[in-house]
Enzyme design. Structure first.
Site, PDB file in Angstrom:
ATOM      1  N   ARG A 152     -11.791   6.304  10.103  1.00 15.03           N
ATOM      2  CA  ARG A 152     -11.389   4.906  10.079  1.00 15.03           C
ATOM      3  C   ARG A 152     -12.488   4.017   9.515  1.00 15.03           C
ATOM      4  O   ARG A 152     -12.206   3.063   8.785  1.00 15.03           O
ATOM      5  CB  ARG A 152     -11.022   4.445  11.490  1.00 15.03           C
ATOM      6  CG  ARG A 152     -10.399   3.059  11.549  1.00 15.03           C
ATOM      7  CD  ARG A 152      -9.151   2.998  10.707  1.00 15.03           C
ATOM      8  NE  ARG A 152      -8.375   1.781  10.980  1.00 15.03           N
ATOM      9  CZ  ARG A 152      -7.269   1.456  10.342  1.00 15.03           C
ATOM     10  NH1 ARG A 152      -6.793   2.234   9.397  1.00 15.03           N
ATOM     11  NH2 ARG A 152      -6.609   0.351  10.655  1.00 15.03           N
TER      12      ARG A 152
ATOM     13  N   SER B 269       0.843  -1.192   0.000  1.00 16.01           N
ATOM     14  CA  SER B 269       0.000   0.000   0.000  1.00 16.01           C
ATOM     15  C   SER B 269       0.889   1.256   0.000  1.00 16.01           C
ATOM     16  O   SER B 269       1.754   1.397  -0.870  1.00 16.01           O
ATOM     17  CB  SER B 269      -0.940  -0.045   1.207  1.00 16.01           C
ATOM     18  OG  SER B 269      -1.930   0.943   1.137  1.00 16.01           O
TER      19      SER B 269
ATOM     20  N   HIS C 111      -8.238  -4.979  -0.272  1.00 13.61           N
ATOM     21  CA  HIS C 111      -6.923  -4.365  -0.068  1.00 13.61           C
ATOM     22  C   HIS C 111      -6.198  -4.969   1.135  1.00 13.61           C
ATOM     23  O   HIS C 111      -4.964  -5.066   1.147  1.00 13.61           O
ATOM     24  CB  HIS C 111      -7.077  -2.858   0.114  1.00 13.61           C
ATOM     25  CG  HIS C 111      -5.789  -2.103   0.168  1.00 13.61           C
ATOM     26  ND1 HIS C 111      -4.859  -2.144  -0.850  1.00 13.61           N
ATOM     27  CD2 HIS C 111      -5.266  -1.282   1.125  1.00 13.61           C
ATOM     28  CE1 HIS C 111      -3.820  -1.377  -0.526  1.00 13.61           C
ATOM     29  NE2 HIS C 111      -4.038  -0.858   0.666  1.00 13.61           N
ATOM     30  N   ASP C 112      -6.943  -5.388   2.142  1.00 10.61           N
ATOM     31  CA  ASP C 112      -6.338  -5.974   3.337  1.00 10.61           C
ATOM     32  C   ASP C 112      -5.586  -7.266   3.057  1.00 10.61           C
ATOM     33  O   ASP C 112      -4.852  -7.754   3.925  1.00 10.61           O
ATOM     34  CB  ASP C 112      -7.413  -6.252   4.397  1.00 10.61           C
ATOM     35  CG  ASP C 112      -7.681  -5.043   5.287  1.00 10.61           C
ATOM     36  OD1 ASP C 112      -6.929  -4.050   5.180  1.00 10.61           O
ATOM     37  OD2 ASP C 112      -8.641  -5.086   6.066  1.00 10.61           O
TER      38      ASP C 112
ATOM     39  N   ASP D 227      -8.933  -6.227  -4.743  1.00 11.40           N
ATOM     40  CA  ASP D 227      -8.472  -4.957  -4.181  1.00 11.40           C
ATOM     41  C   ASP D 227      -8.932  -3.842  -5.108  1.00 11.40           C
ATOM     42  O   ASP D 227      -8.388  -3.672  -6.202  1.00 11.40           O
ATOM     43  CB  ASP D 227      -6.947  -4.965  -4.049  1.00 11.40           C
ATOM     44  CG  ASP D 227      -6.393  -3.685  -3.430  1.00 11.40           C
ATOM     45  OD1 ASP D 227      -7.175  -2.759  -3.146  1.00 11.40           O
ATOM     46  OD2 ASP D 227      -5.162  -3.624  -3.230  1.00 11.40           O
TER      47      ASP D 227
END
Length: 386
Positions: free
Chosen positions: A227, A157, A355-356, A322
């Site tokens: 968040r 990232s 994405h994680d 992602d």
């Protein structure tokens, strides 16, 4: 907390705080007269200092990438799945360095640090830092450790953006670049997500234009919203459907505006947890560094020209679901490297985790990562465990 330390863990680790007296001129033109970097190291540096690997963290990461600080820790460092004996970044072969970047809130100089000129916290007066500034500070760190050239610089990232910048900025000081779930610059959509997150923080009455520490407040609601928005972009639709679906927290509708669906409870939990450990001014800084990153901008917006001067080998990894940094963005980097005849390997990993995924021990991902790092170990004369 672990009852015992696993054999493939780096074990108990102790952070180190390094002070740098030399001024650092930032991309903005402002100067940090001095600064501190908080780091952790794992493994042993070999005699010719050729086995060092730098870990670059993403937006909310820090220096604690692997292992435990104490037996009371509830979980290990953020990339423990990839760092340790027998893992892709094998500490039997590599000397691994992880740091908290400038502007962070985990020990390195940042908004919560004391400004030597005023004797008070920097707060919003801390200068905006760019990815290139982080890389310059990381080069100073390498000098301090006596490392002339990294065997590899690795990151996912925003960490991957630092790796790309290393290959351009210090081409002679990096032999391998591992860029995971990243991009050569942010899309307009990503910049928009970051601005919404910043506005959520800035509009919190407890933010006080960034002077919340002086006021004895924390913009908790704003941080939570930022968040929660971030988590929406880190997970894929498939991951959210499998993890939560439309399941209700209490098994029935309550006809209220309180969280009722499990996905709502999850987002509130993540936001609450984040708001108690992360600094709001740091979040603002980190997202701006993301927005500003565009190394091709110095080369007439030509990524091919930008990457022509690189000298290292590359591994680029993306993940199918992602959508924050899609495979197409990684492929922009790969295609540009191919056009200038650079040594590049590319893997697009099937994953439902969005994405994680770059933080997870997905078997195919770990196998590709492991094979590449084993090759580096062999090149520096470290025997592989095959």
């Amino acid at each position: 907390m672990p009852e015992v330390i696993a054999d493939d863990s780096v074990g108990l680790v102790t952070p180190q705080l390094l002070h740098f007296d030399e001024p650092l001129t930032l991309r903005s033109g402002r100067v940090l007269p001095q600064f501190d970097l908080m780091i952790e190291t794992y493994g042993e540096l070999n005699a010719d200092k050729s086995n060092a690997v730098l870990i670059c963290h993403a937006l909310s990461g820090d220096h604690h990438a692997a292992g435990y600080h104490s037996m009371e820790d509830t979980k290990p460092g953020w990339w423990d799945s990839a760092i340790g004996p027998g893992k892709p970044i094998d500490t039997n072969h590599f000397f691994v360095v992880a740091l908290n970047n400038l502007g962070g809130c985990s020990g390195s100089t940042g908004p919560i640090s004391i400004n030597p000129e005023t004797g008070r916290e920097y707060g919003p007066d801390f200068p905006i830092v760019a990815v290139r500034d982080w890389v310059h500070s990381q080069a100073r760190l390498a000098d301090r450790l006596g490392i002339q050239q990294w065997a590899a610089v690795v990151g996912g990232s925003l960490g991957g953006m630092q790796v790309l910048r290393w290959s351009i900025q210090y081409p002679e000081r990096i032999r391998n670049a591992v860029i995971i779930a990243s991009a050569p610059k942010l899309s307009a959509q990503n910049i928009a997500f970051n601005e919404v997150a910043r506005q959520a923080i800035a509009k919190d009455p407890d933010f006080h234009d960034g002077h919340y520490l002086e006021k004895g407040t924390i913009p908790k609601a704003g941080l939570m919203q930022a968040r929660m928005l971030g988590h929406l972009t880190y997970l894929s639709d498939d991951a959210m459907r499998q993890k939560f679906g439309r399941e209700l927290k209490e098994g029935k509708l309550n006809y209220s505006f309180a969280p009722e669906f499990q996905v709502e409870s999850y987002l509130h939990y993540q936001g609450e947890k984040f708001s108690t450990r992360f600094d709001a001014n740091t979040y603002m800084l980190m997202t701006k560094a993301l927005d500003y990153f565009d190394p091709a901008g110095d080369y007439d917006n030509d990524l091919v020209k930008c990457l022509e001067q690189t000298q290292c080998s590359f591994l680029v990894v993306s993940f199918t679901t992602d959508w924050r940094f899609s495979p197409a963005r990684s492929e922009e980097i790969v295609h540009a490297l191919i056009q200038v005849d650079k040594d590049v390997s590319y893997a697009c990993i099937e994953s439902e985790s969005g994405h994680d995924a770059f933080l997870l021990p997905i078997p195919r991902y770990m196998a590709v990562f492991d094979a590449y790092m084993k090759r580096i170990a062999q090149e520096i004369g470290e025997p592989s465990d095959e």
